[in-house]
Write an enzyme that holds these catalytic residues in place. Structure first.
Site, PDB file in Angstrom:
ATOM      1  N   CYS A   2      99.408  12.787  41.479  1.00 37.86           N
ATOM      2  CA  CYS A   2      98.732  12.012  40.448  1.00 37.86           C
ATOM      3  C   CYS A   2      98.461  12.925  39.259  1.00 37.86           C
ATOM      4  O   CYS A   2      98.162  14.106  39.416  1.00 37.86           O
ATOM      5  CB  CYS A   2      97.406  11.406  40.877  1.00 37.86           C
ATOM      6  SG  CYS A   2      97.528  10.305  42.274  1.00 37.86           S
ATOM      7  N   ARG A  28     104.127  14.367  38.729  1.00 36.37           N
ATOM      8  CA  ARG A  28     103.058  14.467  39.729  1.00 36.37           C
ATOM      9  C   ARG A  28     102.909  13.189  40.556  1.00 36.37           C
ATOM     10  O   ARG A  28     102.116  13.132  41.503  1.00 36.37           O
ATOM     11  CB  ARG A  28     101.724  14.766  39.043  1.00 36.37           C
ATOM     12  CG  ARG A  28     101.727  16.037  38.230  1.00 36.37           C
ATOM     13  CD  ARG A  28     100.400  16.223  37.550  1.00 36.37           C
ATOM     14  NE  ARG A  28      99.349  16.465  38.514  1.00 36.37           N
ATOM     15  CZ  ARG A  28      99.039  17.649  39.000  1.00 36.37           C
ATOM     16  NH1 ARG A  28      99.688  18.711  38.598  1.00 36.37           N
ATOM     17  NH2 ARG A  28      98.074  17.783  39.882  1.00 36.37           N
ATOM     18  N   TRP A  76     100.442   8.741  42.597  1.00 34.00           N
ATOM     19  CA  TRP A  76     101.199   8.893  43.833  1.00 34.00           C
ATOM     20  C   TRP A  76     100.272   8.350  44.909  1.00 34.00           C
ATOM     21  O   TRP A  76      99.239   8.952  45.212  1.00 34.00           O
ATOM     22  CB  TRP A  76     101.526  10.360  44.089  1.00 34.00           C
ATOM     23  CG  TRP A  76     102.472  10.564  45.233  1.00 34.00           C
ATOM     24  CD1 TRP A  76     103.832  10.497  45.194  1.00 34.00           C
ATOM     25  CD2 TRP A  76     102.127  10.878  46.581  1.00 34.00           C
ATOM     26  NE1 TRP A  76     104.351  10.747  46.441  1.00 34.00           N
ATOM     27  CE2 TRP A  76     103.327  10.982  47.318  1.00 34.00           C
ATOM     28  CE3 TRP A  76     100.914  11.077  47.252  1.00 34.00           C
ATOM     29  CZ2 TRP A  76     103.358  11.276  48.678  1.00 34.00           C
ATOM     30  CZ3 TRP A  76     100.945  11.369  48.613  1.00 34.00           C
ATOM     31  CH2 TRP A  76     102.167  11.467  49.303  1.00 34.00           C
ATOM     32  N   ASN A 102      92.410  12.195  40.317  1.00 30.98           N
ATOM     33  CA  ASN A 102      93.488  12.823  41.088  1.00 30.98           C
ATOM     34  C   ASN A 102      92.822  13.554  42.247  1.00 30.98           C
ATOM     35  O   ASN A 102      91.968  14.404  42.022  1.00 30.98           O
ATOM     36  CB  ASN A 102      94.262  13.791  40.189  1.00 30.98           C
ATOM     37  CG  ASN A 102      95.104  14.792  40.966  1.00 30.98           C
ATOM     38  OD1 ASN A 102      95.234  15.928  40.578  1.00 30.98           O
ATOM     39  ND2 ASN A 102      95.664  14.378  42.089  1.00 30.98           N
ATOM     40  N   GLY A 103      93.231  13.218  43.462  1.00 34.90           N
ATOM     41  CA  GLY A 103      92.655  13.871  44.632  1.00 34.90           C
ATOM     42  C   GLY A 103      92.414  12.862  45.733  1.00 34.90           C
ATOM     43  O   GLY A 103      92.876  11.719  45.652  1.00 34.90           O
ATOM     44  N   LYS A 475     117.586  19.849  49.854  1.00 35.29           N
ATOM     45  CA  LYS A 475     117.941  19.381  48.504  1.00 35.29           C
ATOM     46  C   LYS A 475     118.760  18.100  48.573  1.00 35.29           C
ATOM     47  O   LYS A 475     118.494  17.144  47.872  1.00 35.29           O
ATOM     48  CB  LYS A 475     118.729  20.500  47.802  1.00 35.29           C
ATOM     49  CG  LYS A 475     118.603  20.626  46.354  1.00 35.29           C
ATOM     50  CD  LYS A 475     117.260  21.060  45.799  1.00 35.29           C
ATOM     51  CE  LYS A 475     116.171  21.333  46.742  1.00 35.29           C
ATOM     52  NZ  LYS A 475     114.933  21.787  46.365  1.00 35.29           N
ATOM     53  N   HIS A 494     124.648  24.008  71.119  1.00 37.28           N
ATOM     54  CA  HIS A 494     123.602  23.800  72.125  1.00 37.28           C
ATOM     55  C   HIS A 494     123.023  22.387  72.057  1.00 37.28           C
ATOM     56  O   HIS A 494     121.943  22.141  72.602  1.00 37.28           O
ATOM     57  CB  HIS A 494     122.503  24.862  71.963  1.00 37.28           C
ATOM     58  CG  HIS A 494     123.010  26.248  72.198  1.00 37.28           C
ATOM     59  ND1 HIS A 494     123.387  26.698  73.444  1.00 37.28           N
ATOM     60  CD2 HIS A 494     123.252  27.271  71.340  1.00 37.28           C
ATOM     61  CE1 HIS A 494     123.827  27.949  73.347  1.00 37.28           C
ATOM     62  NE2 HIS A 494     123.764  28.318  72.079  1.00 37.28           N
ATOM     63  N   LYS A 589     106.043  16.155  42.485  1.00 38.12           N
ATOM     64  CA  LYS A 589     106.333  17.576  42.289  1.00 38.12           C
ATOM     65  C   LYS A 589     105.217  18.467  42.820  1.00 38.12           C
ATOM     66  O   LYS A 589     105.460  19.523  43.373  1.00 38.12           O
ATOM     67  CB  LYS A 589     106.509  17.810  40.783  1.00 38.12           C
ATOM     68  CG  LYS A 589     106.862  19.224  40.402  1.00 38.12           C
ATOM     69  CD  LYS A 589     108.324  19.449  40.548  1.00 38.12           C
ATOM     70  CE  LYS A 589     108.758  20.849  40.249  1.00 38.12           C
ATOM     71  NZ  LYS A 589     110.004  21.173  40.964  1.00 38.12           N
TER      72      LYS A 589
HETATM   73  O1  M6R Z   1     104.752  23.801  44.538  1.00 32.95           O
HETATM   74  P1  M6R Z   1     105.206  24.286  45.887  1.00 32.95           P
HETATM   75  O2  M6R Z   1     106.318  25.234  45.816  1.00 32.95           O
HETATM   76  O3  M6R Z   1     104.053  24.832  46.696  1.00 32.95           O
HETATM   77  O4  M6R Z   1     105.689  22.999  46.638  1.00 32.95           O
HETATM   78  C1  M6R Z   1     106.139  23.055  47.955  1.00 32.95           C
HETATM   79  C2  M6R Z   1     106.985  21.855  48.292  1.00 32.95           C
HETATM   80  O5  M6R Z   1     106.272  20.683  48.142  1.00 32.95           O
HETATM   81  C3  M6R Z   1     108.253  21.781  47.419  1.00 32.95           C
HETATM   82  O6  M6R Z   1     109.002  22.940  47.532  1.00 32.95           O
HETATM   83  C4  M6R Z   1     109.106  20.588  47.844  1.00 32.95           C
HETATM   84  O7  M6R Z   1     109.662  20.826  49.086  1.00 32.95           O
HETATM   85  C5  M6R Z   1     110.152  20.262  46.778  1.00 32.95           C
HETATM   86  N1  M6R Z   1     110.324  18.856  46.697  1.00 32.95           N
HETATM   87  C6  M6R Z   1     111.474  20.874  47.057  1.00 32.95           C
HETATM   88  O8  M6R Z   1     112.467  20.502  46.207  1.00 32.95           O
END
Ligand code: M6R
Length: 594
Positions: A2, A28, A76, A102-103, A475, A494, A589
């Site tokens: 958010c 966000r 979000w 936000n929170g 990714k 395995h 993000k």
């Molecule tokens: O901001 P951060 O690097 O702490 O975030 C960690 C993960 O949320 C972040 O790397 C996430 O996996 C991304 N979507 C990867 O592309």
């Protein structure tokens, strides 16, 4: 998760400031968006909100009157479905108080039961409790005291903007755990979840500390602690450039950020190497050297960088390193050694799971270093030490350049801790050249067809390539929604090999010379079972029929190069599928909730 933005001023239209800010903060969260603007004609506040993106909100507000006060939100969803009713801003029962948040308010159910049993609720959100509490306390207290009384009851995280419709010339703000920065200029005050939203409207900013309450007027900002005692304010210059967050000639931020990687690596070299010296505080190096184990804590892509970091640190420094998932470590801490050192890795520096770890390690009086891209972030400020990634703003939700930068900075750290004879500065420059060479000479869009026509996909690799396989798989799945797994190549037989059938795509990552023939054997095993394979190798490990052959770099730095084709695979797979590459479904993000 958010994003919030507020503006109170003279010259600018609040609608423009808030909507521009929300556009920059959409990374966000983008389930819904809303804004409240002062309507000077009726001397009241209008609320526009709906599920969907900021673009929709722009349409909704196109006829709004010019206004000097406004607050907005991009969501979000955590509590309550993605609906118009659950979109922010929220208001109190009589609609006197309007808020964006936000929170997560963890005790919202208890607060509801204890204080608001008879209140009429308009949404399913935890946030609304805040507005209702403020209104209820304002019956007997001044507005400021009503807000402060409310804040003291809240458990959880909040970055909060509050409007009292009876005093339209003030925005109240408060912060705990979720980020909030306040910018000031002659034109007024802008307050937002991220510095980017302030760029263009403020020259100076202050990153609010936890438990801060602020009264903002167009020409005046007063900060308090929760006991209503005035706090000193000290502003810093904003050194961000609007162009950094611009998409330029690219169709998507992700593609731009992939192509920026050579310059990111060069920026790391410029910022960390000076006259044969490495610019990392002697104290942090001493603390790490005095430890008997490094614990790397991170999430998602940053954790994958952490695995590579472990490999490099153990190789160069010979201190044992453990990598832990932040959300697990926070609540199930393993047995620690006598002298642990904690290394947090986070692009955003705001990840709530990591913050929970930091709270824990601080309580135990252990030292922490955060490696992050955002120097104003919570983790950067709250850790004992921090190292900057210098990757520039990363806007696409799927992390690319920050990952490469994380490995680069971890390599610099490992190098500074060790006595090495090789030239890391040159080795990193070679990495930049190798990535550049690949990006300018190879077109992966045709290879990607092997992946996108299938329902699932596998990346395999051994040792350091295994970590790249994990990142490559994340990714691909996060932006193309193709079910993808990263596997240690030797582990397939395995069990997982049972999933291989005619045409299943398997991408092999082959950069480690010592073990490359084993990986190729594993590849033959899946080929024998019908897999459709893609091979990515370095020059020194290549066979002539490999699909992608990358220019050699130092063996410890190959993940910085090997990952790049896989980022493009993910990008083109999502493009072919017509998906929203920069804002994949269900994600955000900056993951500021646990
Ligand atoms: O901001 P951060 O690097 O702490 O975030 C960690 C993960 O949320 C972040 O790397 C996430 O996996 C991304 N979507 C990867 O592309």
């Amino acid at each position: 998760m958010c994003g919030i933005v507020g503006f109170i001023g003279h010259k600018h239209d609040a609608k423009d400031v808030v909507l521009n800010g929300l556009t920059k903060l959409e990374y966000r969260g983008y389930d819904s968006a809303g804004i409240s603007l002062f309507n000077p004609k009726f001397r009241s506040f209008d609320i526009y909100k709906d599920f969907g993106r900021v673009a929709k909100l722009k349409e909704l507000t196109k006829d709004a009157m010019i206004s000097n006060v406004g607050i907005g939100h991009t969501r979000w969803a955590t509590h309550g479905k993605v609906t118009k009713e659950n979109a922010h801003p929220h208001y109190s029962q009589s609609k006197r108080f309007i808020i964006v948040h936000n929170g997560v308010i963890e005790n919202h159910e208890e607060l509801k039961a204890q204080y608001l049993a008879n209140a009429l609720f308009y949404s399913e959100t935890d946030t609304e409790v805040i507005a209702q509490l403020i209104e209820s306390f304002s019956e007997t207290l001044s507005v400021e005291n009503a807000i402060l009384t409310t804040l003291k009851l809240l458990e959880g995280s909040y970055a909060l903007l509050v409007i009292d419709t009876e005093s339209p010339n003030t925005i109240f703000a408060a912060k705990n755990k979720s980020p909030l920065v306040l910018g000031q200029s002659e034109d007024g005050v802008t307050i937002a979840s991220d510095l980017m939203a302030l760029v263009g409207y403020s020259e100076k900013y202050i990153a609010l500390a936890d438990h801060t309450f602020v009264r903002c007027e167009a020409d005046n900002v007063t900060m308090y602690n929760l006991n209503h005692e005035i706090l000193p304010t000290s502003f810093l210059d904003i050194d961000l450039d609007e162009a950094d967050a611009d998409m330029g000639e690219y169709q998507h931020y992700m593609l731009k950020e992939i192509y920026e990687q050579p310059s990111v690596v060069r920026r790391i070299v410029q910022n960390y190497f000076e006259d044969g010296d490495i610019k990392i505080s002697k104290q942090v190096l001493k603390d790490i050297k005095n430890s008997d184990r490094i614990y790397i804590l991170a999430a998602g892509t940053s954790m994958h960088a952490g695995y590579v970091g472990k490999y490099i640190l153990e190789e160069l420094v010979e201190i044992p390193v453990e990598v832990h998932i932040a959300s697990e470590f926070a609540y199930h801490t393993p047995l620690l050694t006598e002298k642990p050192f904690f290394l947090m890795i986070s692009q955003s520096g705001e990840t709530a799971d990591l913050r929970a770890c930091l709270m824990k390690t601080k309580k135990m009086n252990y030292k922490t270093l955060t490696v992050t891209n955002v120097k104003t972030s919570t983790l950067a400020r709250e850790s004992n030490y921090f190292l900057e990634l210098f990757a520039g703003p990363e806007i696409a939700v799927a992390s690319t350049k920050a990952y490469v930068a994380q490995i680069g900075v971890l390599a610099v750290l490992a190098y500074a801790l060790s006595e090495q004879s090789f030239d890391l500065k040159k080795a990193l420059t070679d990495v930049a050249l190798s990535i550049e060479d690949f990006l300018s000479s190879q077109d992966v869009s045709s290879i990607v067809h092997k992946i996108i026509t299938k329902r699932n996909c596998f990346y395999i690799g051994r040792t350091i390539d295994y970590y790249t396989a994990l990142e490559a798989a994340l990714k691909l799945k996060e932006i193309s929604y193709i079910q993808t797994e990263g596997f240690a190549a030797g582990e397939l037989k395995h069990g997982t090999i049972a999933l291989i059938e005619e045409g299943t795509p398997v991408v092999a990552l082959i950069s480690n010379k010592e073990i490359s023939s084993n990986t190729r054997s594993n590849l033959n095993e899946v080929i024998a079972r019908g897999a459709s394979t893609i091979k990515i190798s370095m020059k020194k490990t290549s066979h002539k029929d490999d699909d992608i052959i990358l220019k050699d770099v130092h063996p410890l730095l190959t993940p910085m190069v090997m990952v790049v084709p896989t980022q493009l695979f993910a990008y083109y797979a999502a493009l072919e599928r017509g998906l929203d590459i920069d804002k994949p479904r269900n994600l955000a993000k900056s993951v500021t909730v646990e």
